[in-house]
Design a protein around this motif. Structure first.
Motif, mmCIF file in Angstrom:
data_model
loop_
_atom_site.group_PDB
_atom_site.id
_atom_site.type_symbol
_atom_site.label_atom_id
_atom_site.label_comp_id
_atom_site.label_asym_id
_atom_site.label_seq_id
_atom_site.Cartn_x
_atom_site.Cartn_y
_atom_site.Cartn_z
ATOM 1 N N TRP A 111 -34.644 15.344 -18.013
ATOM 2 C CA TRP A 111 -33.894 14.012 -17.492
ATOM 3 C C TRP A 111 -34.110 14.313 -15.900
ATOM 4 O O TRP A 111 -34.411 15.402 -15.192
ATOM 5 C CB TRP A 111 -32.383 14.089 -17.923
ATOM 6 N N GLU A 112 -33.455 13.125 -15.355
ATOM 7 C CA GLU A 112 -33.537 13.184 -13.823
ATOM 8 C C GLU A 112 -32.387 11.817 -13.678
ATOM 9 O O GLU A 112 -32.072 11.177 -14.288
ATOM 10 C CB GLU A 112 -34.685 12.237 -13.328
ATOM 11 N N ALA A 113 -31.726 12.117 -12.408
ATOM 12 C CA ALA A 113 -30.619 11.425 -11.759
ATOM 13 C C ALA A 113 -30.653 11.123 -10.532
ATOM 14 O O ALA A 113 -31.172 11.785 -9.644
ATOM 15 C CB ALA A 113 -29.189 12.075 -12.117
ATOM 16 N N PHE A 114 -30.543 9.793 -10.056
ATOM 17 C CA PHE A 114 -30.641 9.306 -8.867
ATOM 18 C C PHE A 114 -29.788 8.250 -8.458
ATOM 19 O O PHE A 114 -29.157 7.688 -9.200
ATOM 20 C CB PHE A 114 -32.258 8.959 -8.457
ATOM 21 N N ARG A 115 -29.542 8.105 -7.017
ATOM 22 C CA ARG A 115 -28.562 7.036 -6.690
ATOM 23 C C ARG A 115 -29.463 5.840 -6.245
ATOM 24 O O ARG A 115 -30.586 5.674 -6.028
ATOM 25 C CB ARG A 115 -28.100 7.679 -5.328
ATOM 26 N N VAL A 116 -28.584 4.701 -6.540
ATOM 27 C CA VAL A 116 -28.886 3.353 -5.760
ATOM 28 C C VAL A 116 -28.023 2.642 -4.824
ATOM 29 O O VAL A 116 -26.816 2.901 -5.143
ATOM 30 C CB VAL A 116 -29.096 2.294 -7.332
ATOM 31 N N HIS A 117 -28.577 2.311 -3.775
ATOM 32 C CA HIS A 117 -27.872 1.808 -2.563
ATOM 33 C C HIS A 117 -28.628 0.463 -2.100
ATOM 34 O O HIS A 117 -30.051 0.410 -2.121
ATOM 35 C CB HIS A 117 -27.626 2.533 -1.325
ATOM 36 N N GLN A 118 -27.986 -0.414 -2.104
ATOM 37 C CA GLN A 118 -28.701 -1.848 -1.528
ATOM 38 C C GLN A 118 -29.870 -2.180 -2.472
ATOM 39 O O GLN A 118 -30.785 -2.688 -2.035
ATOM 40 C CB GLN A 118 -29.210 -1.790 -0.230
ATOM 41 N N GLY A 119 -29.769 -1.861 -3.805
ATOM 42 C CA GLY A 119 -30.942 -2.068 -4.808
ATOM 43 C C GLY A 119 -31.957 -1.220 -4.727
ATOM 44 O O GLY A 119 -32.929 -1.443 -5.269
ATOM 45 N N LYS A 120 -31.969 -0.331 -3.739
ATOM 46 C CA LYS A 120 -33.217 0.650 -3.795
ATOM 47 C C LYS A 120 -32.745 1.910 -4.371
ATOM 48 O O LYS A 120 -31.597 2.408 -4.416
ATOM 49 C CB LYS A 120 -33.332 1.050 -2.393
ATOM 50 N N LEU A 121 -33.879 2.400 -5.193
ATOM 51 C CA LEU A 121 -33.836 3.426 -5.884
ATOM 52 C C LEU A 121 -34.109 4.704 -4.654
ATOM 53 O O LEU A 121 -35.313 5.062 -4.366
ATOM 54 C CB LEU A 121 -34.885 3.887 -6.873
ATOM 55 N N ILE A 122 -33.216 5.691 -4.200
ATOM 56 C CA ILE A 122 -33.254 6.670 -3.421
ATOM 57 C C ILE A 122 -34.092 7.764 -3.784
ATOM 58 O O ILE A 122 -33.562 8.416 -4.831
ATOM 59 C CB ILE A 122 -31.815 6.998 -2.804
ATOM 60 N N LYS B 26 -24.642 14.253 8.667
ATOM 61 C CA LYS B 26 -24.993 12.919 9.204
ATOM 62 C C LYS B 26 -26.653 12.621 9.246
ATOM 63 O O LYS B 26 -27.159 11.614 8.987
ATOM 64 C CB LYS B 26 -24.439 13.060 10.907
ATOM 65 N N LEU B 27 -27.223 13.884 9.463
ATOM 66 C CA LEU B 27 -28.771 13.895 9.605
ATOM 67 C C LEU B 27 -29.335 13.581 7.970
ATOM 68 O O LEU B 27 -30.226 12.797 7.792
ATOM 69 C CB LEU B 27 -29.480 15.300 10.084
ATOM 70 N N TYR B 28 -28.709 13.919 6.858
ATOM 71 C CA TYR B 28 -29.155 13.565 5.741
ATOM 72 C C TYR B 28 -28.923 12.284 5.594
ATOM 73 O O TYR B 28 -29.784 11.461 4.848
ATOM 74 C CB TYR B 28 -28.546 14.368 4.712
ATOM 75 N N GLU B 29 -27.716 11.858 5.795
ATOM 76 C CA GLU B 29 -27.475 10.155 5.399
ATOM 77 C C GLU B 29 -28.344 9.434 6.437
ATOM 78 O O GLU B 29 -28.740 8.336 5.832
ATOM 79 C CB GLU B 29 -25.840 10.128 5.951
ATOM 80 N N GLY B 30 -28.758 9.916 7.429
ATOM 81 C CA GLY B 30 -29.865 9.163 8.224
ATOM 82 C C GLY B 30 -31.279 9.121 7.554
ATOM 83 O O GLY B 30 -31.833 8.129 7.658
ATOM 84 N N LEU B 31 -31.711 10.124 6.698
ATOM 85 C CA LEU B 31 -32.704 10.318 6.004
ATOM 86 C C LEU B 31 -32.626 9.087 4.894
ATOM 87 O O LEU B 31 -33.552 8.664 4.231
ATOM 88 C CB LEU B 31 -32.940 11.605 5.397
ATOM 89 N N ALA C 171 -30.838 6.518 4.936
ATOM 90 C CA ALA C 171 -30.920 5.371 5.782
ATOM 91 C C ALA C 171 -32.390 4.864 5.654
ATOM 92 O O ALA C 171 -32.769 3.638 5.670
ATOM 93 C CB ALA C 171 -30.328 5.230 7.211
ATOM 94 N N GLU C 172 -33.398 5.726 6.041
ATOM 95 C CA GLU C 172 -34.782 5.452 6.001
ATOM 96 C C GLU C 172 -35.159 4.990 4.634
ATOM 97 O O GLU C 172 -36.212 4.306 4.728
ATOM 98 C CB GLU C 172 -35.589 6.885 6.449
ATOM 99 N N GLN C 173 -34.625 5.211 3.753
ATOM 100 C CA GLN C 173 -35.064 4.878 2.189
ATOM 101 C C GLN C 173 -34.644 3.294 2.349
ATOM 102 O O GLN C 173 -35.274 2.677 1.201
ATOM 103 C CB GLN C 173 -34.244 5.575 1.154
ATOM 104 N N LEU C 174 -33.694 2.574 2.892
ATOM 105 C CA LEU C 174 -33.272 1.380 2.666
ATOM 106 C C LEU C 174 -34.123 0.233 3.758
ATOM 107 O O LEU C 174 -33.801 -0.856 3.428
ATOM 108 C CB LEU C 174 -31.735 1.354 3.045
#
Length: 303
Positions: free
Chosen positions: A47-58, A292-297, A299-302
């Motif tokens: 299995w895999e689990a992942f997050r979705v933000h602004q419709g993007k699969l992170i 904060k640095l991870y959250e920046g990474l 954000a790059e996905q978005l």
């Protein structure tokens, strides 16, 4: 509310979500799979689990690479492409009206068995694919207050009998470790490797900070964490000394800071281990900066 790295804000919308099962959608209460499914019978699946933000699969490429690798390791021939799986995830998000603060779990089992048995030759169907998407916003309590760990007597195994990097359905040893931690009054479990060095937690990866340096395990006996790898990446990018090495509880108890990483919670501070306060018993400056640095990474996905 259960405290820990998967602590989420209750959302009534999850009571009516539709679940994807082999190409069809079912109401949550009606979503069922056969009791002859190999995942139910013998934990034979990945299995895999992942997050979705602004419709993007992170970090979706990293997650799918891990899923395909895990399936190959246990001999499941996936009958669809990564693009087809992504399309089915988007179908699941669309039918449920989901765009932000979403957690998706995709589960793949070997299929339906003719009779209860370990033998893969008795599988009479193709692989079963289930996609569960839920509205899940992380609760702030764990991130602000931190969590406590208890060192379990259950060890992370060697790769010659069940490789810890394999994201499979067989999680009983991790459940046992977590039960020990809960009974000891902690939130989650810290697990050692077969040599007695710190390996990982029952559902997340462990990091400690000492003298401004970030330490994590060698990776030989821990989960192949996507977030773990990305934290190591941001350390490298930003000149933060990060070491993958062996270390023991002696080192951990004397750490300045500690935190765990996972897909759902990101970076969660650890404030107490085995009843001993870590550092000043609060989220430290290195952990705060790395978050904060991870959250920046992310954000790059978005973009």
């Amino acid at each position: 509310m259960v405290k820990g790295t998967h602590q989420a804000i209750d959302d009534v919308r999850n009571e009516t979500v539709k679940i994807f099962i082999n190409g069809e959608f079912h109401d949550r209460r009606e979503a069922k799979i056969s009791v002859f499914d190999s995942g139910y019978l013998v934990g034979d699946g990945v299995w895999e689990a992942f997050r979705v933000h602004q419709g993007k699969l992170i970090f979706i490429d990293q997650h799918l690479d891990r899923l395909w690798q895990s399936a190959k390791v246990i001999g499941i021939d996936i009958p669809f492409s990564k693009e087809e799986l992504i399309n089915n995830v988007h179908r699941t998000l669309k039918i449920n009206g989901m765009k932000n603060d979403v957690h998706v779990r995709a589960m793949l089992t070997r299929g339906i068995k003719k009779t209860p048995s370990q033998d893969p030759r008795l599988t009479v169907s193709g692989p079963n694919l289930v996609i569960i998407a839920e509205f899940k916003a992380a609760a702030e309590e764990s991130k602000t207050q931190g969590i406590s760990l208890f060192t379990s007597t259950i060890r992370r195994g060697a790769p010659d009998y069940l490789d810890p990097r394999l994201n499979c359905h067989s999680k009983l040893h991790e459940v046992q470790a977590l039960i020990q931690a809960i009974e000891a009054g902690a939130d989650e479990a810290l697990m050692l490797d077969v040599n007695g060095f710190v390996a990982t937690c029952n559902a997340t990866n462990f990091f400690m900070v000492k003298g401004g340096e970030v330490w994590t395990s060698t990776g030989e006996y821990c989960m192949n964490g996507i977030t773990r790898g990305n934290v190591i990446k941001v350390c490298s990018r930003n000149g933060i000394r990060c070491f993958q090495k062996n270390f023991s509880l002696f080192d951990v108890y004397g750490a300045d800071e500690a935190f765990v990483t996972g897909t759902f919670g990101g970076l969660t501070p650890v404030v107490k281990i085995d009843g001993k306060s870590i550092g000043n018993g609060a989220c430290g400056p290195v952990t705060t900066n790395l978050r904060k640095l991870y959250e920046g990474l992310v954000a790059e996905q978005l973009k």
